[in-house]
Scaffold this motif. Sequence first.
Motif, PDB file in Angstrom:
ATOM      1  N   VAL A 171       0.876  -1.227   0.083  1.00  0.00           N
ATOM      2  CA  VAL A 171      -0.057  -0.051   0.190  1.00  0.00           C
ATOM      3  C   VAL A 171       1.106   1.354   0.019  1.00  0.00           C
ATOM      4  CG1 VAL A 171      -1.652   1.513   1.186  1.00  0.00           C
ATOM      5  CG2 VAL A 171      -1.930  -1.037   1.163  1.00  0.00           C
ATOM      6  N   THR A 172       0.907   1.772  -1.138  1.00  0.00           N
ATOM      7  CA  THR A 172       1.728   2.965  -1.262  1.00  0.00           C
ATOM      8  C   THR A 172       0.650   4.526  -0.978  1.00  0.00           C
ATOM      9  OG1 THR A 172       1.368   3.427  -3.406  1.00  0.00           O
ATOM     10  CG2 THR A 172       3.130   1.934  -2.918  1.00  0.00           C
ATOM     11  N   PRO A 173       1.315   5.579  -0.959  1.00  0.00           N
ATOM     12  CA  PRO A 173       0.736   6.782  -0.744  1.00  0.00           C
ATOM     13  C   PRO A 173       0.012   6.948  -2.225  1.00  0.00           C
ATOM     14  CG  PRO A 173       2.760   7.264   0.049  1.00  0.00           C
ATOM     15  CD  PRO A 173       2.903   5.793  -0.468  1.00  0.00           C
ATOM     16  N   ALA A 174       0.733   6.730  -3.345  1.00  0.00           N
ATOM     17  CA  ALA A 174       0.041   6.925  -4.623  1.00  0.00           C
ATOM     18  C   ALA A 174      -1.397   6.016  -4.754  1.00  0.00           C
ATOM     19  CB  ALA A 174       0.840   6.547  -5.692  1.00  0.00           C
ATOM     20  N   TYR A 175      -1.180   4.667  -4.199  1.00  0.00           N
ATOM     21  CA  TYR A 175      -2.541   3.862  -4.196  1.00  0.00           C
ATOM     22  C   TYR A 175      -3.578   4.497  -3.230  1.00  0.00           C
ATOM     23  CZ  TYR A 175      -4.965  -0.552  -3.167  1.00  0.00           C
ATOM     24  OH  TYR A 175      -6.052  -1.358  -3.076  1.00  0.00           O
ATOM     25  N   ILE A 176      -3.234   5.149  -1.943  1.00  0.00           N
ATOM     26  CA  ILE A 176      -4.117   5.784  -1.161  1.00  0.00           C
ATOM     27  C   ILE A 176      -4.566   6.634  -1.822  1.00  0.00           C
ATOM     28  CG2 ILE A 176      -4.455   6.937   1.144  1.00  0.00           C
ATOM     29  CD1 ILE A 176      -2.138   5.092   2.043  1.00  0.00           C
ATOM     30  N   ASP A 177      -4.095   7.750  -2.310  1.00  0.00           N
ATOM     31  CA  ASP A 177      -4.514   8.894  -3.079  1.00  0.00           C
ATOM     32  C   ASP A 177      -5.528   8.732  -4.004  1.00  0.00           C
ATOM     33  OD1 ASP A 177      -3.002  10.556  -1.401  1.00  0.00           O
ATOM     34  OD2 ASP A 177      -1.568  10.956  -2.455  1.00  0.00           O
ATOM     35  N   GLU A 178      -5.129   7.580  -4.868  1.00  0.00           N
ATOM     36  CA  GLU A 178      -6.132   7.318  -6.013  1.00  0.00           C
ATOM     37  C   GLU A 178      -7.322   6.515  -5.664  1.00  0.00           C
ATOM     38  OE1 GLU A 178      -7.255   7.190 -10.123  1.00  0.00           O
ATOM     39  OE2 GLU A 178      -5.524   8.068  -9.016  1.00  0.00           O
ATOM     40  N   LEU A 179      -7.364   5.657  -4.492  1.00  0.00           N
ATOM     41  CA  LEU A 179      -8.516   5.229  -4.049  1.00  0.00           C
ATOM     42  C   LEU A 179      -9.481   6.245  -3.493  1.00  0.00           C
ATOM     43  CD1 LEU A 179      -7.497   1.930  -1.831  1.00  0.00           C
ATOM     44  CD2 LEU A 179      -8.903   1.977  -4.201  1.00  0.00           C
ATOM     45  N   SER A 180      -8.773   7.359  -2.910  1.00  0.00           N
ATOM     46  CA  SER A 180      -9.529   8.422  -2.207  1.00  0.00           C
ATOM     47  C   SER A 180     -10.181   9.267  -3.277  1.00  0.00           C
ATOM     48  CB  SER A 180      -8.797   9.377  -1.515  1.00  0.00           C
ATOM     49  OG  SER A 180      -8.306   8.673  -0.250  1.00  0.00           O
ATOM     50  N   ARG A 181      -9.425   9.409  -4.639  1.00  0.00           N
ATOM     51  CA  ARG A 181     -10.113  10.485  -5.753  1.00  0.00           C
ATOM     52  C   ARG A 181     -11.292   9.280  -6.487  1.00  0.00           C
ATOM     53  NH1 ARG A 181      -4.534  11.625  -6.521  1.00  0.00           N
ATOM     54  NH2 ARG A 181      -4.178   9.934  -7.824  1.00  0.00           N
ATOM     55  N   GLN A 182     -11.161   8.182  -6.141  1.00  0.00           N
ATOM     56  CA  GLN A 182     -12.166   7.354  -6.860  1.00  0.00           C
ATOM     57  C   GLN A 182     -13.681   7.223  -5.801  1.00  0.00           C
ATOM     58  OE1 GLN A 182     -12.579   5.751  -9.900  1.00  0.00           O
ATOM     59  NE2 GLN A 182     -10.549   6.477 -10.418  1.00  0.00           N
ATOM     60  N   GLY A 183     -13.185   7.749  -4.536  1.00  0.00           N
ATOM     61  CA  GLY A 183     -14.268   7.914  -3.706  1.00  0.00           C
ATOM     62  C   GLY A 183     -14.327   6.493  -2.615  1.00  0.00           C
ATOM     63  N   TYR A 184     -13.115   5.673  -2.847  1.00  0.00           N
ATOM     64  CA  TYR A 184     -13.106   4.640  -1.837  1.00  0.00           C
ATOM     65  C   TYR A 184     -12.100   4.761  -0.908  1.00  0.00           C
ATOM     66  CZ  TYR A 184     -15.971   1.555  -4.356  1.00  0.00           C
ATOM     67  OH  TYR A 184     -17.266   1.066  -4.979  1.00  0.00           O
ATOM     68  N   ARG A 185     -12.593   4.698   0.378  1.00  0.00           N
ATOM     69  CA  ARG A 185     -11.820   4.708   1.606  1.00  0.00           C
ATOM     70  C   ARG A 185     -12.284   3.786   2.546  1.00  0.00           C
ATOM     71  NH1 ARG A 185     -12.555   6.807   6.583  1.00  0.00           N
ATOM     72  NH2 ARG A 185     -10.772   7.494   7.994  1.00  0.00           N
ATOM     73  N   PRO A 186     -11.875   2.653   2.811  1.00  0.00           N
ATOM     74  CA  PRO A 186     -12.324   1.806   3.637  1.00  0.00           C
ATOM     75  C   PRO A 186     -12.369   2.297   5.102  1.00  0.00           C
ATOM     76  CG  PRO A 186     -10.721   0.827   2.131  1.00  0.00           C
ATOM     77  CD  PRO A 186     -10.808   2.127   1.924  1.00  0.00           C
ATOM     78  N   GLN A 187     -13.194   2.106   5.857  1.00  0.00           N
ATOM     79  CA  GLN A 187     -13.356   2.718   7.235  1.00  0.00           C
ATOM     80  C   GLN A 187     -12.118   2.411   8.113  1.00  0.00           C
ATOM     81  OE1 GLN A 187     -15.777   5.204   7.815  1.00  0.00           O
ATOM     82  NE2 GLN A 187     -15.948   5.031   5.772  1.00  0.00           N
TER      83      GLN A 187
END
Length: 291
Positions: A171-187
């Motif tokens: 899990v990288t910063p780029a992966y976290i940021d891209e998921l957030s841009r797609q509206g996905y953020r596991p709680q």
Amino acid sequence: MTRMLAFIAALLLTAITVSSACVAGTSLPLQFTIVPRSGDQVHVKFTRERNGHSENNWETSFHPDELSGLDTAALNSPGTRQLRFAIARDAGRVDCAGSGGNQMARGNCSMTSSPDFDRFLSDHGIARPTEEQSFGLIALNVRRDLVDALARARYPTPSIEKLIELTAVEVTPAYIDELSRQGYRPQALQGLVEFGALKITPEYIGSFARAGYANLPPDELVQLKAMNITPDFIAGFERIGYRHLPVDKLVELKAMNVTPEFVRAVQQGDTLPSPDHLIQIRAVSEDMRKH
């Protein structure tokens, strides 16, 4: 369905298990061994002696640039000569010295944690690592930018162990940021670990949105990926008349190896069997086959 969830949990456990070697105690002497490896990388094993037995604690391949000070020409040359190298990472460094040649070497190492990194963790509400945890942070190469990305995406404050798990499943910063841009953020951070372990990418999520399964909850995406269910699998059922099957039914059908071909084989007349009936038929046929 209980058996199904247990199966998925077992898959996840296998995927996210982080070697206990990476958090082994560092009070034991640390040795290194460089072994031949094809390509342009250097393969290094770090081991410790416990009660006279060698324990494999950390093994990975490095690009030569990552082993600061290593004379690769000397390493690859015939004969034996003194060699030194260091591995410098956000969490600290490992300094090694020994002898080698013919693409092989061995010697001893010392580990030094980074006070700056320890303060950085403390400033972000994360407990200062123990000596054992520092070894894990260095071995997995846990970085500051991962902590920053988690804070930026407003995840809960991670523990040291969770940072190690997230790094271990890439899990990288780029992966976290891209998921957030797609509206996905596991709680929960564990959900993010599961996403990383199963390689749930924004592209994978988008493929289901295009198939009519937009805005799936994170836990349903985990179930789909754990069972290797794709939009093509769903499309196969839609072509024979099953429209927008719920995710839990898709998971059960895939787990029981119910395919559109199986449906055609057991279908009587024009009436499509219900998904539950298909699962029951498959279960009975599997029991008969085993006996």
